[in-house]
Motif scaffolding. Structure first.
Motif, PDB file in Angstrom:
ATOM      1  N   ASP A   1       0.799  -1.225   0.000  1.00 53.86           N
ATOM      2  CA  ASP A   1       0.000   0.000   0.000  1.00 53.86           C
ATOM      3  C   ASP A   1       0.833   1.277   0.000  1.00 53.86           C
ATOM      4  OD1 ASP A   1       0.784  -0.649   2.658  1.00 53.86           O
ATOM      5  OD2 ASP A   1      -0.775   0.637   3.474  1.00 53.86           O
TER       6      ASP A   1
ATOM      7  N   ARG B   1       3.121   3.728  -1.626  1.00 57.81           N
ATOM      8  CA  ARG B   1       3.459   4.008  -3.029  1.00 57.81           C
ATOM      9  C   ARG B   1       4.971   4.047  -3.273  1.00 57.81           C
ATOM     10  NH1 ARG B   1      -0.228   8.227  -5.962  1.00 57.81           N
ATOM     11  NH2 ARG B   1      -1.238   7.679  -4.037  1.00 57.81           N
TER      12      ARG B   1
ATOM     13  N   PRO C   1      -2.620  -2.555  -4.493  1.00 55.11           N
ATOM     14  CA  PRO C   1      -2.443  -1.642  -3.373  1.00 55.11           C
ATOM     15  C   PRO C   1      -3.001  -2.155  -2.044  1.00 55.11           C
ATOM     16  CG  PRO C   1      -4.259  -0.919  -4.719  1.00 55.11           C
ATOM     17  CD  PRO C   1      -3.655  -2.103  -5.414  1.00 55.11           C
ATOM     18  N   ASN C   2      -3.672  -3.309  -2.058  1.00 55.76           N
ATOM     19  CA  ASN C   2      -4.210  -3.893  -0.830  1.00 55.76           C
ATOM     20  C   ASN C   2      -4.466  -5.381  -1.036  1.00 55.76           C
ATOM     21  OD1 ASN C   2      -6.979  -4.258  -1.923  1.00 55.76           O
ATOM     22  ND2 ASN C   2      -6.995  -2.020  -1.919  1.00 55.76           N
TER      23      ASN C   2
ATOM     24  N   MET D   1      -2.051  -3.682   5.922  1.00 57.16           N
ATOM     25  CA  MET D   1      -2.596  -2.791   4.901  1.00 57.16           C
ATOM     26  C   MET D   1      -4.071  -2.552   5.187  1.00 57.16           C
ATOM     27  SD  MET D   1      -1.053  -4.549   1.468  1.00 57.16           S
ATOM     28  CE  MET D   1      -1.482  -6.208   1.992  1.00 57.16           C
TER      29      MET D   1
END
Length: 71
Positions: A12, A14, A35-36, A58
């Motif tokens: 998660d 960046r 991202p998760n 996350m």
């Protein structure tokens, strides 16, 4: 020539994701990113990656449920 191995990166943060992706792609791996954990599980089913690298903590779904899903 064989196709490069696919790594799924579930992260998660960046900056961490960008750094890891750059290192892995420079080592000639294909990299998919989620991202998760929720999106990670979907990509595992869709892409069948050779390796999964996951963050453990996350939002939405952490790494432990992802590992249980892989099991």
């Amino acid at each position: 020539m064989p196709e490069p191995r696919l790594i799924l990166l579930i992260e998660d943060d960046r900056e961490i994701a960008t750094t890891l992706r750059t290192v892995l792609e420079n080592s000639e791996y294909r990299v998919a990113h989620a991202p998760n954990g929720k999106e990670g599980k979907r990509l595992i089913a869709e892409l069948n990656p050779d390796l999964v690298i996951t963050d453990m903590m996350m939002p939405q779904l952490g790494g432990f449920p992802v590992l249980e899903y892989l099991q």
